[in-house]
Design an enzyme around this catalytic site. Structure first.
Site, PDB file in Angstrom:
ATOM      1  N   ILE A 152      29.533  34.994  46.549  1.00 38.86           N
ATOM      2  CA  ILE A 152      29.777  36.230  45.807  1.00 38.86           C
ATOM      3  C   ILE A 152      29.149  36.147  44.418  1.00 38.86           C
ATOM      4  O   ILE A 152      28.504  37.099  43.959  1.00 38.86           O
ATOM      5  CB  ILE A 152      31.286  36.520  45.723  1.00 38.86           C
ATOM      6  CG1 ILE A 152      31.853  36.765  47.128  1.00 38.86           C
ATOM      7  CG2 ILE A 152      31.557  37.732  44.835  1.00 38.86           C
ATOM      8  CD1 ILE A 152      33.363  36.919  47.178  1.00 38.86           C
ATOM      9  N   GLU A 261      51.415  40.398  43.055  1.00 42.75           N
ATOM     10  CA  GLU A 261      50.836  41.659  43.525  1.00 42.75           C
ATOM     11  C   GLU A 261      51.854  42.426  44.366  1.00 42.75           C
ATOM     12  O   GLU A 261      52.391  41.877  45.326  1.00 42.75           O
ATOM     13  CB  GLU A 261      49.569  41.392  44.327  1.00 42.75           C
ATOM     14  CG  GLU A 261      48.469  40.749  43.476  1.00 42.75           C
ATOM     15  CD  GLU A 261      47.135  40.613  44.206  1.00 42.75           C
ATOM     16  OE1 GLU A 261      47.078  40.937  45.415  1.00 42.75           O
ATOM     17  OE2 GLU A 261      46.160  40.189  43.569  1.00 42.75           O
ATOM     18  N   HIS A 279      43.557  45.328  43.864  1.00 46.92           N
ATOM     19  CA  HIS A 279      42.975  44.361  44.813  1.00 46.92           C
ATOM     20  C   HIS A 279      42.087  45.083  45.839  1.00 46.92           C
ATOM     21  O   HIS A 279      42.325  45.037  47.044  1.00 46.92           O
ATOM     22  CB  HIS A 279      44.076  43.575  45.518  1.00 46.92           C
ATOM     23  CG  HIS A 279      43.585  42.229  46.002  1.00 46.92           C
ATOM     24  ND1 HIS A 279      44.378  41.124  46.048  1.00 46.92           N
ATOM     25  CD2 HIS A 279      42.365  41.825  46.472  1.00 46.92           C
ATOM     26  CE1 HIS A 279      43.693  40.082  46.517  1.00 46.92           C
ATOM     27  NE2 HIS A 279      42.472  40.500  46.782  1.00 46.92           N
TER      28      HIS A 279
END
Length: 529
Positions: A152, A261, A279
């Site tokens: 990434i 989260e 997210h």
């Protein structure tokens, strides 16, 4: 003969079902309905899930037919991998399905912070026209620091290169040559923090990276710094970030991931100079379809008894039963190897010696590479992408086999050269009827230590009283030493100690011990399942 039952526990794309094909009895269930899920799992051979279905020990144990759990995505927080492995259930995911989506989101956050896009949009919708308030900055000729040049991070670098920015990166596992190919300059973490106008994070969350960016780092940064984390929650210390943003010590931040989260009670929610997303790294149509199709193909391979490249716990398939027990051992040796490496790796030899060498042991090469990269890259590592990760980093990899092993029935070794000219090696074997996994050599020192979750490796000058010194320090800190072995080549020369401990040791304690015994090497290595 009845078709194997494949259970889809969450909504997946039509392409996923199409990829499964006609050879299975495909059923659906609401994975969030616990009683319905447990009932449906009773006779299922495979289950496909996303993030809402909890495949814990109870869910795994109710099905005696279950062979594979397939997570249509990257994260595996909702799967008990240890329980699955114990039950002989393969766990697969889609490690590369979201890499483009995640990289593009990070770039989107950078642009949002540079040009106040979310705030300007909200202001416009409130009927305002405040052009001067939202005067931004260009990326052109700014310094952008990339933390982690894995899959990434590399994609982010490629996309940012077109903006005419100077790209620097911190990644202790990437060679300067590889970084240069990407148009990126390798720097230390301190240099990156001090020089960057923007920082974007793309590393895994490990004990070493948790809180990597805290008060000390923000104190070194420019007041104009804008920092983005679309990787894992907790790499940025959220309390320190709140203080830095509140006091204008740094300019702004963009987060897609959080310690908790959703972050319902986080004080970050009340700040104006932060852009928050829920997210969304993998939340694109393309990523979701890629993930579903990928795991559907893995399910087909698993139920057909073939090698499953994206298996995260067992390789599965057509692997000789003599070779198979070496797979988890080799993965763990890979983690030990990377934990011992003090600089980027330039070459690796995977050596297989003994009776096992008579069989196809190519999977052990994959397992070694998978272990090496497990805790040092942000993306999930599998048997299929581990060689690619090595290639991306310019690491030359060789598999060496020899039917002769002098001391052990079979001996598995990872030996690598580092760019600083040093060499690292670790060897292991399986002993006894229970096939106990043991380390039998580290950097040329003979040892025989059962593999454990937490290892400490120390090298120092052999002299009286050393064991008493570090034993007291660990004891005073409440770190229990479960096992220990010392190896040396000569009296008064260098000695290597390997300790298995019951819990991780804080870095401050390791620094204290390092000084107390004048250690040439002190490494803490955490072995993940």
């Amino acid at each position: 003969m009845a078709k194997p039952i494949v259970l889809i526990a969450e909504e997946l794309s039509p392409a996923t079902v199409e990829a499964l094909g006609p050879d299975f009895d495909v059923r659906t269930v609401d994975g969030t309905d616990r009683s319905a899920l447990l009932a449906a799992l009773a006779d299922a051979s495979a289950v496909l899930i996303r993030s809402a279905t909890q495949m814990d020990e109870e869910a795994i144990s109710v099905s005696k037919q279950l062979k594979v759990i397939a997570r249509a995505g990257v994260g595996l927080d909702n799967v008990d991998i240890k329980a699955a492995t114990t039950a002989g259930v393969m766990v697969v995911n889609a490690p590369t399905s979201n890499v483009i989506s995640a990289a593009e989101l990070a770039v989107g956050h950078i642009l949002s912070l540079a040009r106040f896009i979310p705030e300007a949009n909200q202001s416009m919708k409130a009927g305002e026209w405040k052009r001067s308030k939202y005067t931004g900055i260009e990326l052109f000729e700014k310094t952008i620091g990339i933390v982690g040049l894995g899959r990434i991070g590399t994609l982010v670098a490629e996309r940012l290169s077109g903006f005419g920015a100077e790209l620097i990166a911190y990644d202790p596992y990437v060679t300067p040559t590889r970084a240069q190919q990407l148009g990126v300059r390798i720097v230390t973490l301190d240099e990156l923090v001090e020089q960057s106008d923007f920082i974007t994070i793309h590393i895994p969350k490990t004990p070493e990276t948790t809180g990597l960016f805290g008060a000390a780092e923000f104190a070194k940064a420019k007041p104009t710094l804008r920092i983005v984390n679309c990787s894992r929650g907790g790499i940025i210390d959220e309390d320190a970030l709140f203080e830095a943003l509140s006091s204008k010590q740094i300019a702004a931040a963009g987060l897609d991931v959080y310690v908790n989260e959703p972050p319902k009670q986080s004080p970050l929610l009340g700040l104006e100079n932060i852009v928050l997303t829920p997210h969304l790294g993998a939340s694109t149509d393309e990523a979701q379809e890629k993930a579903g199709v990928s795991v559907a193909k893995s399910v087909r391979l698993a139920l057909d008894g073939e090698l499953v490249p994206d298996a995260v716990n067992v390789a599965g398939g057509v692997i000789n039963t003599t070779v198979r027990p070496g797979i988890p051992l080799m993965e763990k040796l890979g983690q030990v190897f990377s934990g011992l490496a003090a600089s980027p790796v330039s070459s690796v030899d995977i050596e297989i010696r003994g009776e096992i060498a008579a069989f196809d042991v190519s999977v052990l090469k994959l397992a070694a590479l998978k272990g090496m990269f497990t805790n040092i890259v942000s993306e999930s590592v599998s048997y299929v992408n581990a060689p690619l990760l090595a290639e991306q980093r310019g690491i030359e990899v060789r598999l060496i086999t020899d039917g002769v092993s002098d001391e052990y029935r079979n001996l598995l070794t990872i030996r690598g050269g580092l760019i600083d000219g040093s060499q690292v090696s670790v060897s292991g074997t399986l002993t006894g009827t229970k096939q106990i996994q043991k380390i039998v050599e580290i950097n040329g020192y003979d040892v025989e230590v059962p593999l454990a979750d937490h290892l400490l490796v120390m090298v120092y000058t052999d002299r009286p009283g050393i064991v008493a010194i570090f034993g007291k320090e660990f004891g005073d800190a409440g770190i229990n030493i479960a096992g220990m072995q010392i190896s040396r080549r000569a009296v008064g020369g260098q000695a290597l100690s390997v300790l298995t401990v019951d819990s991780p040791a804080p870095e401050e304690l390791l620094d204290k011990v390092r000084v107390a015994i004048d250690a040439d090497l002190l490494r803490e290595i955490e072995i993940t399942a």
